[in-house]
Scaffold this motif. Sequence first.
Motif, mmCIF file in Angstrom:
data_model
loop_
_atom_site.group_PDB
_atom_site.id
_atom_site.type_symbol
_atom_site.label_atom_id
_atom_site.label_comp_id
_atom_site.label_asym_id
_atom_site.label_seq_id
_atom_site.Cartn_x
_atom_site.Cartn_y
_atom_site.Cartn_z
ATOM 1 N N GLY A 214 0.804 -1.221 0.000
ATOM 2 C CA GLY A 214 0.000 0.000 0.000
ATOM 3 C C GLY A 214 0.836 1.270 0.000
ATOM 4 O O GLY A 214 0.682 2.125 -0.894
ATOM 5 N N PRO A 215 1.737 1.457 0.980
ATOM 6 C CA PRO A 215 2.552 2.681 0.979
ATOM 7 C C PRO A 215 3.411 2.834 -0.268
ATOM 8 O O PRO A 215 3.582 3.946 -0.780
ATOM 9 C CB PRO A 215 3.425 2.520 2.235
ATOM 10 C CG PRO A 215 2.654 1.596 3.119
ATOM 11 C CD PRO A 215 1.958 0.651 2.199
ATOM 12 N N VAL A 218 1.294 4.102 -3.109
ATOM 13 C CA VAL A 218 1.011 5.532 -2.937
ATOM 14 C C VAL A 218 2.203 6.370 -3.382
ATOM 15 O O VAL A 218 2.052 7.391 -4.074
ATOM 16 C CB VAL A 218 0.641 5.829 -1.469
ATOM 17 C CG1 VAL A 218 0.565 7.334 -1.226
ATOM 18 C CG2 VAL A 218 -0.688 5.177 -1.118
ATOM 19 N N VAL A 219 3.404 5.963 -2.995
ATOM 20 C CA VAL A 219 4.613 6.701 -3.386
ATOM 21 C C VAL A 219 4.764 6.722 -4.907
ATOM 22 O O VAL A 219 5.095 7.758 -5.507
ATOM 23 C CB VAL A 219 5.859 6.083 -2.713
ATOM 24 C CG1 VAL A 219 7.133 6.676 -3.302
ATOM 25 C CG2 VAL A 219 5.822 6.305 -1.222
ATOM 26 N N LEU A 221 2.364 6.445 -7.162
ATOM 27 C CA LEU A 221 1.318 7.299 -7.740
ATOM 28 C C LEU A 221 1.644 8.781 -7.545
ATOM 29 O O LEU A 221 1.511 9.583 -8.476
ATOM 30 C CB LEU A 221 -0.036 6.969 -7.107
ATOM 31 C CG LEU A 221 -0.675 5.643 -7.529
ATOM 32 C CD1 LEU A 221 -1.937 5.382 -6.734
ATOM 33 C CD2 LEU A 221 -0.982 5.645 -9.025
ATOM 34 N N VAL A 222 2.089 9.138 -6.357
ATOM 35 C CA VAL A 222 2.435 10.534 -6.097
ATOM 36 C C VAL A 222 3.623 10.970 -6.949
ATOM 37 O O VAL A 222 3.738 12.146 -7.332
ATOM 38 C CB VAL A 222 2.738 10.722 -4.593
ATOM 39 C CG1 VAL A 222 3.290 12.109 -4.308
ATOM 40 C CG2 VAL A 222 1.473 10.494 -3.772
ATOM 41 N N THR A 268 12.002 3.493 -0.423
ATOM 42 C CA THR A 268 10.672 2.945 -0.126
ATOM 43 C C THR A 268 10.595 1.475 -0.514
ATOM 44 O O THR A 268 10.014 0.652 0.214
ATOM 45 C CB THR A 268 9.591 3.744 -0.858
ATOM 46 O OG1 THR A 268 9.770 5.134 -0.613
ATOM 47 C CG2 THR A 268 8.204 3.337 -0.376
#
Length: 354
Positions: A214-215, A218-219, A221-222, A268
């Motif tokens: 999940g994290p 998100v990274v 996508l951002v 990450t």
Amino acid sequence: MSPARAPAPGTTVVRPTPRISLLLHRRSLYVALVLAGLLAAAMLAAACLGQTYIPPGEVLRTLRGEAGPHELIVDELRVPRIVLGALVGAALGLSGALVQTVTRNPLASPDVIGVGHGAAAATVLALATGAVASPGALPAVSVAGGLAAAALVYVLAWRRGLQPNRFVLTGVGIGVALSAVVQLYLADSELDAAEQVKLWLTGSLNGRGWEQAGPLAVVLLVSLPALVWASRVARPLGLDADTAAALGLRVDRVRLGLTLLGVVLAATATGAAGPIGFVALTAPQLARRLTRTPQLPLLNSALTGAFVLVGADLAARTLLPPLEIPVGALTALVGGPYLLWLLGREPRGTGLPS
């Protein structure tokens, strides 16, 4: 008025609006489609194969939400791990392409600039001092360690601008020092703690899933807007520094931005799965050889990294059943000979231009 310049061979001009035009490299598009298909096939094979074989049709029905006898294996054990492997591989492929663009060195990778070593040292120190009360906090610690190590390398390498050769050599030195810290801990720690650290250091997707994916998703996508910007500046940055500056590129700022983006992605990914070597090194070079482009293709580097890691993890699970090989050990086993081959292909007398 001079006539419009024709696009380069192998490229197509795409105009989604009258004011916006994009230059599309056709071979890169075809390679991306093939890699996407291979990645989907590898992910489906990884969901089917293991100690329990599950037919592809049953896997697809389970993914559609239909109940089945192997629902637990597919939904809870294999699919989260496969998705995480694809995300980690994509992040490492992108990170490697960005770092190699900055250094203009095909032998550079995030590990060279200390990201993996910093993440390992931070994790080891957190375990040694008891600063981490929950194992769930270790990924955040490793991300912070990777970012801190890369920042230290950048500061030490800065001398009236960022020189790629100094950047790489400083990263190697910092990495050696941080590796010594890890080895010192392993030599003096209790057996259980040392085994936990050794398992993390090999890099593995075993026991990991949506909590780590999940994290990282998100990274990624951002980071998409920054990656679009990176793909635009990579071409002029591939020239020498003076020529790039004459074209209006703020070379030092661009190098800082690309380095920061690559370090965040690598840190990450390392926090999610541990340090997995050679994927960031090999994926960009394989993608460039497939697309035959002068600059490193970011999208194809991400797809290549995802395909390589999903395939490597599948092999790590199925080569020696019931023993499971850490995927980081398998990528290192394959990546080592590739590195030697790449070194042998480098022409004599080449250096790291600034």
